[in-house]
Write an enzyme that holds these catalytic residues in place. Structure first.
Site, PDB file in Angstrom:
ATOM      1  N   GLU A  21       4.967  20.263  54.062  1.00 46.91           N
ATOM      2  CA  GLU A  21       6.376  20.668  54.004  1.00 46.91           C
ATOM      3  C   GLU A  21       7.077  20.216  55.283  1.00 46.91           C
ATOM      4  OE1 GLU A  21       8.952  21.240  52.595  1.00 46.91           O
ATOM      5  OE2 GLU A  21       9.376  23.351  52.191  1.00 46.91           O
ATOM      6  N   PHE A  35      20.073  24.353  62.813  1.00 42.58           N
ATOM      7  CA  PHE A  35      19.972  23.560  61.590  1.00 42.58           C
ATOM      8  C   PHE A  35      19.726  22.110  61.979  1.00 42.58           C
ATOM      9  CE2 PHE A  35      21.187  21.307  57.786  1.00 42.58           C
ATOM     10  CZ  PHE A  35      20.619  22.103  56.801  1.00 42.58           C
ATOM     11  N   VAL A  36      18.610  21.564  61.511  1.00 44.10           N
ATOM     12  CA  VAL A  36      18.219  20.218  61.943  1.00 44.10           C
ATOM     13  C   VAL A  36      18.243  19.226  60.779  1.00 44.10           C
ATOM     14  CG1 VAL A  36      16.865  20.958  63.941  1.00 44.10           C
ATOM     15  CG2 VAL A  36      15.763  20.840  61.699  1.00 44.10           C
ATOM     16  N   ARG A  53      18.750  11.821  55.931  1.00 49.82           N
ATOM     17  CA  ARG A  53      17.288  11.834  55.749  1.00 49.82           C
ATOM     18  C   ARG A  53      16.617  10.636  56.419  1.00 49.82           C
ATOM     19  NH1 ARG A  53      15.885  15.804  52.002  1.00 49.82           N
ATOM     20  NH2 ARG A  53      17.260  16.079  50.220  1.00 49.82           N
TER      21      ARG A  53
END
Ligand code: 5GP
Length: 180
Positions: free
Chosen positions: A99, A152-153, A165
């Site tokens: 993950e 938040f990365v 991405r």
């Protein structure tokens, strides 16, 4: 920038070595969680020196979409659902679930329960990032790339609204100004 592509690459090499040592020469099935873990999985499996195969699983959270704006938005409601199941049975296999980020722990708790239902021979979890301070359900990964603060990365597989991405490095996405 929070973590550079070079830092990620050297940490992934270390994680690969650790997994190779722990596997004792036995074959492993890596199960990546779509889509965020795809890049991490593809780098990690190339650093592992055992027979490896891989599969992918997809999940979505009910409720508000994730985002950098505020706690309310990116807190999951606790409802996780499967959007794509694995293609092969994991029965009697050595499974490593891969993950991108372990946050509240809801997703991985859900997936662990689901995949243990296949009765694998062994089950471990590898995450690139761990936001330990955000946990709602107790969950510990067997392999952790980096422990990061509550931010938040994006990048290296992680998105915001499907963007970023493909960035080589991991960045903190700044909170946008509130709009009335
Ligand atoms: P959990 O169920 O542990 O709260 O959340 C795990 C999922 O939330 C991750 O797989 C990821 O998709 C998403 N997530 C949590 N934190 C972040 C973050 O900082 N950035 C991005 N892009 N996704 C995140």
């Amino acid at each position: 920038m929070l973590i550079s592509g070079e830092q990620i690459a050297s940490r992934v090499i270390e994680m690969g070595r650790q997994i190779t040592n722990d596997c004792g020469g036995q074959a492993v099935v890596f199960v990546g969680v779509l889509k965020g873990a795809a890049i991490f999985l593809s780098d990690l499996v190339r650093q592992v020196e055992v027979d490896a195969s891989f599969d992918f699983i997809g999940v979505a959270s009910y409720g508000n979409p994730r985002g950098p704006k505020q706690e309310k938005i990116w807190d999951s409601t606790g409802e996780v659902r499967l959007t794509k199941d694995v293609e092969h049975s994991l029965r009697d296999q050595n499974v490593i679930l891969v993950e991108d980020i372990l946050d509240t722990g809801l997703t991985l708790s859900f997936l662990k329960r689901l995949l243990l239902g296949h009765q694998p021979k062994s089950f471990r979890v590898a995450v690139l990032l761990d936001k330990t301070s955000r946990r709602k359900l107790a969950f510990e990964a067997d392999y952790v790339g980096f422990t990061i603060p509550d931010a938040f990365v994006v990048g290296y597989g992680l998105d915001y609204a499907e963007k970023y991405r493909n960035l080589r490095d991991i960045y903190v996405l700044p909170t946008p100004p509130a709009v009335d």
